[in-house]
Design an enzyme around this catalytic site. Structure first.
Site, PDB file in Angstrom:
ATOM      1  N   ASP A 196      65.078 -78.442  22.028  1.00  0.00           N
ATOM      2  CA  ASP A 196      65.639 -77.307  22.749  1.00  0.00           C
ATOM      3  C   ASP A 196      65.895 -76.114  21.853  1.00  0.00           C
ATOM      4  OD1 ASP A 196      65.513 -78.466  25.184  1.00  0.00           O
ATOM      5  OD2 ASP A 196      67.446 -79.454  24.995  1.00  0.00           O
ATOM      6  N   HIS A 206      70.693 -85.421  18.114  1.00  0.00           N
ATOM      7  CA  HIS A 206      70.145 -86.138  19.268  1.00  0.00           C
ATOM      8  C   HIS A 206      70.705 -87.542  19.303  1.00  0.00           C
ATOM      9  CE1 HIS A 206      67.315 -87.750  22.193  1.00  0.00           C
ATOM     10  NE2 HIS A 206      67.159 -86.494  22.561  1.00  0.00           N
TER      11      HIS A 206
HETATM   12  N1  CMC Z   1      76.871 -79.892  15.534  1.00  0.00           N
HETATM   13  C1  CMC Z   1      77.814 -80.375  14.689  1.00  0.00           C
HETATM   14  N2  CMC Z   1      78.140 -81.672  14.573  1.00  0.00           N
HETATM   15  C2  CMC Z   1      77.487 -82.542  15.365  1.00  0.00           C
HETATM   16  C3  CMC Z   1      76.484 -82.122  16.279  1.00  0.00           C
HETATM   17  C4  CMC Z   1      76.172 -80.754  16.334  1.00  0.00           C
HETATM   18  N3  CMC Z   1      75.234 -80.298  17.174  1.00  0.00           N
HETATM   19  N4  CMC Z   1      76.004 -83.198  16.922  1.00  0.00           N
HETATM   20  C5  CMC Z   1      76.662 -84.256  16.442  1.00  0.00           C
HETATM   21  N5  CMC Z   1      77.560 -83.876  15.501  1.00  0.00           N
HETATM   22  C6  CMC Z   1      78.427 -84.751  14.705  1.00  0.00           C
HETATM   23  C7  CMC Z   1      79.602 -85.288  15.513  1.00  0.00           C
HETATM   24  O1  CMC Z   1      80.743 -84.471  15.377  1.00  0.00           O
HETATM   25  C8  CMC Z   1      79.788 -86.668  14.910  1.00  0.00           C
HETATM   26  O2  CMC Z   1      80.503 -86.530  13.719  1.00  0.00           O
HETATM   27  P1  CMC Z   1      81.452 -87.755  13.211  1.00  0.00           P
HETATM   28  O3  CMC Z   1      80.532 -88.931  12.968  1.00  0.00           O
HETATM   29  O4  CMC Z   1      82.063 -87.234  11.954  1.00  0.00           O
HETATM   30  O5  CMC Z   1      82.423 -88.019  14.308  1.00  0.00           O
HETATM   31  C9  CMC Z   1      78.372 -87.112  14.560  1.00  0.00           C
HETATM   32  O6  CMC Z   1      77.620 -85.890  14.361  1.00  0.00           O
HETATM   33  C10 CMC Z   1      77.700 -87.942  15.630  1.00  0.00           C
HETATM   34  O7  CMC Z   1      77.849 -87.255  16.874  1.00  0.00           O
HETATM   35  P2  CMC Z   1      77.893 -87.981  18.286  1.00  0.00           P
HETATM   36  O8  CMC Z   1      78.545 -87.077  19.281  1.00  0.00           O
HETATM   37  O9  CMC Z   1      78.461 -89.362  18.129  1.00  0.00           O
HETATM   38  O10 CMC Z   1      76.346 -88.118  18.585  1.00  0.00           O
HETATM   39  P3  CMC Z   1      75.717 -88.419  19.971  1.00  0.00           P
HETATM   40  O11 CMC Z   1      74.529 -89.219  19.691  1.00  0.00           O
HETATM   41  O12 CMC Z   1      76.714 -88.970  20.926  1.00  0.00           O
HETATM   42  O13 CMC Z   1      75.361 -86.956  20.498  1.00  0.00           O
HETATM   43  C11 CMC Z   1      74.212 -85.005  21.138  1.00  0.00           C
HETATM   44  C12 CMC Z   1      74.108 -86.431  20.599  1.00  0.00           C
HETATM   45  C13 CMC Z   1      72.827 -84.462  21.434  1.00  0.00           C
HETATM   46  C14 CMC Z   1      75.031 -84.985  22.451  1.00  0.00           C
HETATM   47  C15 CMC Z   1      74.939 -84.138  20.066  1.00  0.00           C
HETATM   48  O14 CMC Z   1      74.215 -84.158  18.853  1.00  0.00           O
HETATM   49  C16 CMC Z   1      75.155 -82.705  20.531  1.00  0.00           C
HETATM   50  O15 CMC Z   1      76.149 -82.433  21.223  1.00  0.00           O
HETATM   51  N6  CMC Z   1      74.212 -81.768  20.159  1.00  0.00           N
HETATM   52  C17 CMC Z   1      74.275 -80.395  20.639  1.00  0.00           C
HETATM   53  C18 CMC Z   1      73.745 -80.322  22.048  1.00  0.00           C
HETATM   54  C19 CMC Z   1      72.227 -80.425  22.098  1.00  0.00           C
HETATM   55  O16 CMC Z   1      71.515 -79.756  21.385  1.00  0.00           O
HETATM   56  N7  CMC Z   1      71.765 -81.262  23.040  1.00  0.00           N
HETATM   57  C20 CMC Z   1      70.323 -81.402  23.319  1.00  0.00           C
HETATM   58  C21 CMC Z   1      69.749 -82.745  23.030  1.00  0.00           C
HETATM   59  S1  CMC Z   1      67.948 -82.674  23.087  1.00  0.00           S
HETATM   60  C22 CMC Z   1      67.569 -82.436  24.732  1.00  0.00           C
HETATM   61  C23 CMC Z   1      67.747 -83.618  25.579  1.00  0.00           C
HETATM   62  O17 CMC Z   1      67.077 -84.654  25.305  1.00  0.00           O
HETATM   63  O18 CMC Z   1      68.507 -83.529  26.545  1.00  0.00           O
END
Ligand code: CMC
Length: 431
Positions: free
Chosen positions: A366, A308
């Protein structure tokens, strides 16, 4: 928003600028850069708004490190245990919990608006049967401004109020119609004697040929899903609603924009994407392969339902949702479902794996809501529409807060331009 005497100092090209620091009631202080461009001729750079507050707001507060979510100051766990969705709607919209008379009046007002204009069903019939219900909802909710002209004047507080009630009341009807249309069944009219959640289940699962009795455990689980998704401060879809609304667009158009944004798999579309991922994994023995893929940066694959942007400890909504998932699965006696076994094992591995622990990637709301909705009998394509129904009150509360703010102005981000500098047009023969 209280001004403080604290300031931040920026030194740039030998000049010093004093920037006021603003204090909220809780949460990090905010450096006020509103005058920075005028005084220093620079912009700030923050793609994804990871460090930028675009507004002040008194509706919802999240402490991502503590895993805390407050609606108008009330912890989500207390609301999920002791409140119900329509009471939470009242709280988000008006700022306080209602007394008995206020609650009864609000329920009556929402209930009076649950039906949609009869002409709307012909509008539905223009869509292909296999259209995704989110596609249908973006269109139909946008079209509400064509059906309800008398609540589109945003300068009139009464019309804003009617628009808010109309959307809270009609979104479940529209989502259920989108579902019924996709499965080729007749639309089911709302039944106002039922609760908000019960009515939605009835509109989705009742058929004219036989009675449908709403199961109270499923009704409670649906109500909780709605409460937990009701608002989440300045997330992508809410920011979209605010940005659309900042130009003076009507509220139905703004909520349609929010629905479009919610659809993406990184946001509300994650519940569908998560269930599809569980189905693709299929069996427990294939989980290691997917965990390895999730850790491999080049694979482009992420574990859906994990991680998240704000919660870096745990998602407090996920805790409550997990309890509901257990209740629903117990009721329906589906513990041996292969999908569920994959979900449970995935959760266990991710919670004990160093990659996920170090990056603070916990199961999010989710992950569990998808499991519940699947068990209830919803197709995956309906997961995000249910999120949209639930979030409508948050979007509309934030939109109302913005419109009522006398300092509100059109949202207009800046950019760091990295394209061509000025050059002259060449005739096609000389290119
Ligand atoms: N699986 C594997 N690796 C992950 C994931 C994941 N689901 N999420 C983040 N990472 C890794 C990412 O590769 C990065 O690694 P590094 O630091 O080595 O580059 C690190 O964790 C940080 O990721 P980020 O993309 O900078 O994190 P963010 O805060 O921008 O993204 C997120 C948050 C929710 C978009 C992401 O965790 C994701 O894509 N999750 C899967 C989709 C999901 O379940 N979304 C629903 C969110 S809850 C409902 C809502 O509120 O909408």
């Amino acid at each position: 928003m209280a001004d403080t005497t604290k300031t931040a100092t920026l030194t740039l090209d030998g000049k010093t600028y004093e920037l006021p620091v603003l204090k909220g009631t809780i949460g990090p202080d905010v450096i006020d850069i509103r005058k920075l461009y005028g005084e220093a001729d620079v912009f700030t750079y923050d793609p994804g708004f990871t460090s930028t507050a675009a507004t002040d707001s008194a509706i919802t507060y999240i402490d991502g490190d503590k895993g805390e979510l407050l609606y108008r100051g009330y912890p989500i766990e207390q609301l999920a245990d002791q409140s119900h969705y329509l009471e939470v709607c009242y709280l988000l919209l008006y700022g306080e919990l209602p007394d008995k008379a206020q609650m009864a009046d609000f329920e009556m007002r929402v209930t009076k608006h649950t039906m949609v204009h009869e002409q709307m069903q012909y509008f539905f019939r223009g869509f292909r049967r296999d259209a995704h219900p989110m596609a249908t909802m973006v269109g139909v909710v946008g079209a509400m401004s064509a059906f309800y002209h008398d609540s589109t004047d945003i300068s009139d507080p009464w019309q804003r109020e009617v628009a808010a009630i109309r959307m809270i009341a009609k979104l479940p009807t529209i989502a259920a119609m989108a579902y019924k249309y996709s499965v080729g069944q007749p639309f089911v009219y709302p039944k106002n004697a039922l609760s908000y959640a019960g009515n939605f289940l009835n509109m989705c699962f009742a058929v004219p040929a036989e009675d449908y009795v709403v199961n109270p455990i499923l009704e409670k689980a649906m109500d909780r899903i709605m409460m937990l998704h009701a608002d989440h401060e300045q997330n992508a879809s809410t920011s979209t609603v605010r940005l659309a609304g900042s130009s003076g667009a009507n509220p139905f158009a703004c909520i349609a924009a929010g629905i479009a944004c919610l659809w993406g798999p990184a946001h509300g579309g994650a519940n569908q994407a998560c269930l599809e991922m569980l189905k693709e994994i299929g069996t427990v023995d294939r989980i290691p392969e997917y965990i390895a893929k999730a850790k491999d940066k080049n694979s482009g694959f992420r574990l859906m339902g994990f991680g998240h942007r704000v919660y870096k400890n745990f998602d407090p909504r996920a805790k409550v949702m997990k309890e509901s998932a257990d209740e629903v699965l117990d009721l329906l006696g589906i513990h041996n479902n292969p999908l569920l076994q994959v979900a449970k094992e995935l959760e266990r591995i991710a919670l004990s794996d160093e990659y996920f622990i170090s990056k603070k990637l916990y199961p999010n709301v989710d992950f569990y809501s998808g499991i519940i909705l699947e068990a209830m009998g919803f197709p995956t394509s309906m997961f995000t529409p249910i999120f949209a129904i639930s979030r409508t009150v948050g979007w509309i509360s934030q939109w109302k807060e913005m419109i009522a703010d006398p300092t509100q102005k059109i949202g207009r981000p800046r950019q760091l331009y990295i394209g061509q500098t000025r050059r002259d047009y060449q005739d096609v023969t000389s290119r």
